[in-house]
Design a protein around this motif. Structure first.
Motif, PDB file in Angstrom:
ATOM      1  N   LYS A   1       0.841  -1.206   0.000  1.00 15.37           N
ATOM      2  CA  LYS A   1       0.000   0.000   0.000  1.00 15.37           C
ATOM      3  C   LYS A   1       0.876   1.256   0.000  1.00 15.37           C
ATOM      4  O   LYS A   1       0.625   2.213  -0.737  1.00 15.37           O
ATOM      5  N   THR A   2       1.911   1.211   0.859  1.00 15.63           N
ATOM      6  CA  THR A   2       2.829   2.360   0.945  1.00 15.63           C
ATOM      7  C   THR A   2       3.620   2.508  -0.352  1.00 15.63           C
ATOM      8  O   THR A   2       3.902   3.621  -0.800  1.00 15.63           O
ATOM      9  N   HIS A   3       3.977   1.364  -0.950  1.00 17.22           N
ATOM     10  CA  HIS A   3       4.697   1.363  -2.229  1.00 17.22           C
ATOM     11  C   HIS A   3       3.859   2.074  -3.302  1.00 17.22           C
ATOM     12  O   HIS A   3       4.386   2.855  -4.115  1.00 17.22           O
ATOM     13  N   ALA A   4       2.557   1.811  -3.289  1.00 19.39           N
ATOM     14  CA  ALA A   4       1.645   2.452  -4.247  1.00 19.39           C
ATOM     15  C   ALA A   4       1.653   3.966  -4.058  1.00 19.39           C
ATOM     16  O   ALA A   4       1.647   4.742  -5.038  1.00 19.39           O
ATOM     17  N   GLN A   5       1.678   4.419  -2.799  1.00 14.77           N
ATOM     18  CA  GLN A   5       1.719   5.850  -2.506  1.00 14.77           C
ATOM     19  C   GLN A   5       3.039   6.470  -2.965  1.00 14.77           C
ATOM     20  O   GLN A   5       3.079   7.603  -3.436  1.00 14.77           O
ATOM     21  N   VAL A   6       4.136   5.692  -2.799  1.00 14.42           N
ATOM     22  CA  VAL A   6       5.458   6.162  -3.255  1.00 14.42           C
ATOM     23  C   VAL A   6       5.419   6.455  -4.741  1.00 14.42           C
ATOM     24  O   VAL A   6       5.941   7.481  -5.220  1.00 14.42           O
ATOM     25  N   ILE A   7       4.765   5.566  -5.493  1.00 11.12           N
ATOM     26  CA  ILE A   7       4.641   5.744  -6.949  1.00 11.12           C
ATOM     27  C   ILE A   7       3.751   6.953  -7.265  1.00 11.12           C
ATOM     28  O   ILE A   7       4.076   7.787  -8.120  1.00 11.12           O
ATOM     29  N   THR A   8       2.638   7.062  -6.514  1.00 14.50           N
ATOM     30  CA  THR A   8       1.642   8.119  -6.769  1.00 14.50           C
ATOM     31  C   THR A   8       2.230   9.514  -6.585  1.00 14.50           C
ATOM     32  O   THR A   8       1.982  10.419  -7.396  1.00 14.50           O
ATOM     33  N   ILE A   9       2.997   9.704  -5.528  1.00  9.70           N
ATOM     34  CA  ILE A   9       3.508  11.062  -5.228  1.00  9.70           C
ATOM     35  C   ILE A   9       4.862  11.328  -5.888  1.00  9.70           C
ATOM     36  O   ILE A   9       5.505  12.342  -5.629  1.00  9.70           O
ATOM     37  N   GLY A  10       5.333  10.370  -6.706  1.00 13.29           N
ATOM     38  CA  GLY A  10       6.537  10.620  -7.501  1.00 13.29           C
ATOM     39  C   GLY A  10       7.855  10.383  -6.794  1.00 13.29           C
ATOM     40  O   GLY A  10       8.855  11.038  -7.113  1.00 13.29           O
ATOM     41  N   LEU A  11       7.866   9.471  -5.817  1.00 11.83           N
ATOM     42  CA  LEU A  11       9.115   9.165  -5.098  1.00 11.83           C
ATOM     43  C   LEU A  11       9.806   7.913  -5.638  1.00 11.83           C
ATOM     44  O   LEU A  11      10.713   7.378  -4.997  1.00 11.83           O
ATOM     45  N   LEU A  12       9.391   7.467  -6.798  1.00 16.61           N
ATOM     46  CA  LEU A  12       9.916   6.212  -7.328  1.00 16.61           C
ATOM     47  C   LEU A  12      11.406   6.290  -7.650  1.00 16.61           C
ATOM     48  O   LEU A  12      12.100   5.276  -7.688  1.00 16.61           O
ATOM     49  N   ASN A  13      11.912   7.519  -7.873  1.00 19.02           N
ATOM     50  CA  ASN A  13      13.340   7.678  -8.153  1.00 19.02           C
ATOM     51  C   ASN A  13      14.125   8.199  -6.950  1.00 19.02           C
ATOM     52  O   ASN A  13      15.307   8.523  -7.064  1.00 19.02           O
ATOM     53  N   ASP A  14      13.437   8.267  -5.816  1.00 18.91           N
ATOM     54  CA  ASP A  14      14.094   8.721  -4.588  1.00 18.91           C
ATOM     55  C   ASP A  14      14.882   7.557  -3.982  1.00 18.91           C
ATOM     56  O   ASP A  14      14.305   6.536  -3.591  1.00 18.91           O
ATOM     57  N   SER A  15      16.189   7.705  -3.913  1.00 15.08           N
ATOM     58  CA  SER A  15      17.060   6.598  -3.477  1.00 15.08           C
ATOM     59  C   SER A  15      16.780   6.189  -2.026  1.00 15.08           C
ATOM     60  O   SER A  15      16.826   4.997  -1.688  1.00 15.08           O
ATOM     61  N   PHE A  16      16.432   7.190  -1.165  1.00  8.44           N
ATOM     62  CA  PHE A  16      16.167   6.850   0.231  1.00  8.44           C
ATOM     63  C   PHE A  16      14.886   6.024   0.356  1.00  8.44           C
ATOM     64  O   PHE A  16      14.857   5.006   1.056  1.00  8.44           O
ATOM     65  N   ALA A  17      13.849   6.435  -0.351  1.00 12.99           N
ATOM     66  CA  ALA A  17      12.577   5.708  -0.309  1.00 12.99           C
ATOM     67  C   ALA A  17      12.745   4.298  -0.874  1.00 12.99           C
ATOM     68  O   ALA A  17      12.235   3.320  -0.309  1.00 12.99           O
ATOM     69  N   LEU A  18      13.489   4.188  -1.964  1.00 17.01           N
ATOM     70  CA  LEU A  18      13.729   2.870  -2.570  1.00 17.01           C
ATOM     71  C   LEU A  18      14.534   1.963  -1.639  1.00 17.01           C
ATOM     72  O   LEU A  18      14.255   0.770  -1.534  1.00 17.01           O
TER      73      LEU A  18
END
Length: 526
Positions: free
Chosen positions: A22-39
């Motif tokens: 669920k949190t992964h989906a939010q990461v994609i939604t708000i544009g953090l997919l290229n954020d190294s810390f989030a990944l």
């Protein structure tokens, strides 16, 4: 609070994969997919062996176009811990291909993978990378290199790496001592142990374990006495090693003292420690106490069951061993090859031939376990004890081992020993000739020579002795171990190195004189 900040906080609070997705989906939604810390946080959770999912993590990793070295390290470590070593190497190769330089955390992981895979050329390649990148003096990388070379038996290279370290850590010392011990070089291990400036519990345990694994049981017990003079408290591994030493020496007094010491310390009981106590008491002949401990255990693994069955076997309780085997099957514990070895030993010691053959059928048909040379040796032994020499010979001939394989010697030795006991000279001669081609051991010559002498064939006995001398085969001297007041004394035939040897000789002469006087008195009275 920003949406990205809130999303990162949610990542920290995830407790299972459902929440993470669920949190992964939010990461994609708000544009953090290229954020190294989030990944890195997503991958760290996926890599968790209890809560995570490595498959999900791998899919995520494959979608990252520009992974950082930290992200790559997370995946390499995860696959290493799971035992997927080839995948570990593949990720490292991928890093090199996309020009990501490994760091001092990456290299120890791939070095450990190389050591586990037993691939020295690959490990040497990583060693070269470490030199090029300037990590050769890094303590993590150095320890990884020591591990690699020691596991693969190249102690000279391991020692070279160790000597280059300006201030070796306790881990470095432990790896070297463990490496020497596993190569059978306990003298070098002990010299290194004595040189170590800091000796923690792990280092002591490594040295004690090294002695015990190399059958230096007395030395292991001496080390245990030394650690007791320090402020360190032995851990479970040390106690298991000491109980193993007691079992092999028959030092039941020391073993019982350790048992009482554990109870006094209120040491947490475990399957491993309980099994060690059972094995010690069984090998020292105190079967009732071994069985009592076994019955008191709430959890038993296959090693524990095997120890108890083996204990019954070696103490001549064949029926008890078979009964316990049935209980094990009812408990849904699948037997392994060691279980059947214990069962065949029980059948051999208790002259249970038909039961042994039934177990052979069950081993092969029911459980699909192929008999090894040790199993064949026991089978041949119980068949021979029953006088079924023809069947025993046929069993050996049907062994899957190819002709000339040293493992075959185990079964031939069992047959020859039985033939000598039952005066089956012709079959003993055939077994001896087979053994002469399989191994370079004095036992064959001694058995055959003694058989000829017992049959009055003294010329043949001398011929075998001469052949033994010509082939430069020397008989290993026998030794006796005696435990007196908690100290184990060793006496080797032909040697007079024991410090109390003079006192022993004086006592023996006194006993001899008394016996002689007693015989003389009986002669006068008759």
């Amino acid at each position: 609070m920003s949406s990205s900040r809130r999303c990162l906080l949610l990542l920290e609070k995830c407790k299972n994969m459902k929440q993470l997705k669920k949190t992964h989906a939010q990461v994609i939604t708000i544009g953090l997919l290229n954020d190294s810390f989030a990944l890195s946080r997503l991958l760290a959770f996926c890599s968790d062996p209890v809560r995570g999912s490595l498959n999900h993590g791998w899919k995520l990793f494959q979608q990252i176009k520009f992974p950082t070295v930290c992200i790559c390290n997370t995946m390499i470590k995860a696959f290493l811990l799971k035992g997927e070593l080839v995948k570990t190497i593949e990720i490292y190769t991928h890093m090199c291909r996309i020009r990501i330089l490994p760091d001092n955390y990456t290299l120890p992981y791939v070095l450990k993978a190389s050591a586990t895979l037993k691939m020295l050329p690959l490990g040497e390649l990583f060693h070269g990378h470490a030199l090029k990148l300037g990590f050769s003096f890094d303590r993590f990388v150095s320890d990884g290199l020591i591990l690699l070379y020691s596991v693969l038996g190249n102690m000279n290279s391991a020692r070279f790496i160790f000597d280059e370290i300006s201030k070796p850590t306790v881990v470095s010392w432990t790896l070297m001592i463990d490496g020497y011990s596993k190569q059978g070089n306990v003298d070098s291990a002990r010299l290194l142990f004595d040189e170590a400036p800091i000796k923690d519990r792990g280092l002591w345990g490594c040295m004690i374990s090294g002695y015990v694994q190399n059958n230096c049981f007395k030395e292991g017990l001496q080390m245990f006495r030394l650690i007791q003079s320090t402020d360190l408290k032995p851990d479970e591994g040390i106690f298991v090693s000491i109980l193993c030493a007691c079992a092999h020496l028959g030092a039941v007094d020391i073993g019982m003292w350790v048992h009482l010491y554990l109870e006094r310390l209120k040491f947490a009981s475990s399957v491993r420690l309980g099994t060690a106590l059972i094995d010690m008491y069984a090998k020292c002949g105190i079967l009732k106490l071994a069985r009592k401990l076994f019955d008191q255990m709430h959890h038993r693994d296959i090693v524990c069951w095997n120890a108890m069955i083996s204990g019954m076997a070696m103490n001549g309780d064949g029926e008890g061993a078979l009964k316990l085997f049935s209980e094990m099957e009812k408990a849904k514990i699948r037997p392994d090859d060691i279980t059947f070895l214990a069962i065949f030993t029980a059948c051999s010691y208790s002259n249970m031939t038909s039961e042994g053959l039934e177990m052979l059928y069950k081993m092969h048909i029911t459980y699909g376990i192929e008999p090894k040379s040790e199993h064949y040796g026991c089978i041949v032994d119980f068949l021979s004890r029953a006088g079924l020499f023809k069947e025993a010979n046929e069993i050996i001939q049907s062994m899957s081992n190819s002709s000339g394989n040293p493992e075959e010697a185990f079964a031939w030795r069992a047959l020859m020993s039985a033939c000598c006991s039952f005066r089956q000279t012709k079959l003993a001669e055939a077994a001896a000739e087979k053994l002469f081609g399989l191994e370079h051991h004095s036992g064959v010559y001694v058995l055959l020579s003694n058989l000829y002498a017992a049959d009055g064939k003294h010329d043949d006995a001398r011929r075998i002795r001469k052949r033994m001398i010509k082939k430069r085969v020397y008989k290993t001297p026998g030794c006796s171990l005696v435990e007196i007041k908690g100290v184990v004394h060793e006496f080797v035939a032909g040697e007079e190195t024991h410090p109390a040897m003079d006192e022993v000789h004086i006592f023996l002469e006194s006993v001899s004189k008394q016996m002689h006087n007693h015989e003389f008195e009986n002669l006068l009275l008759s």
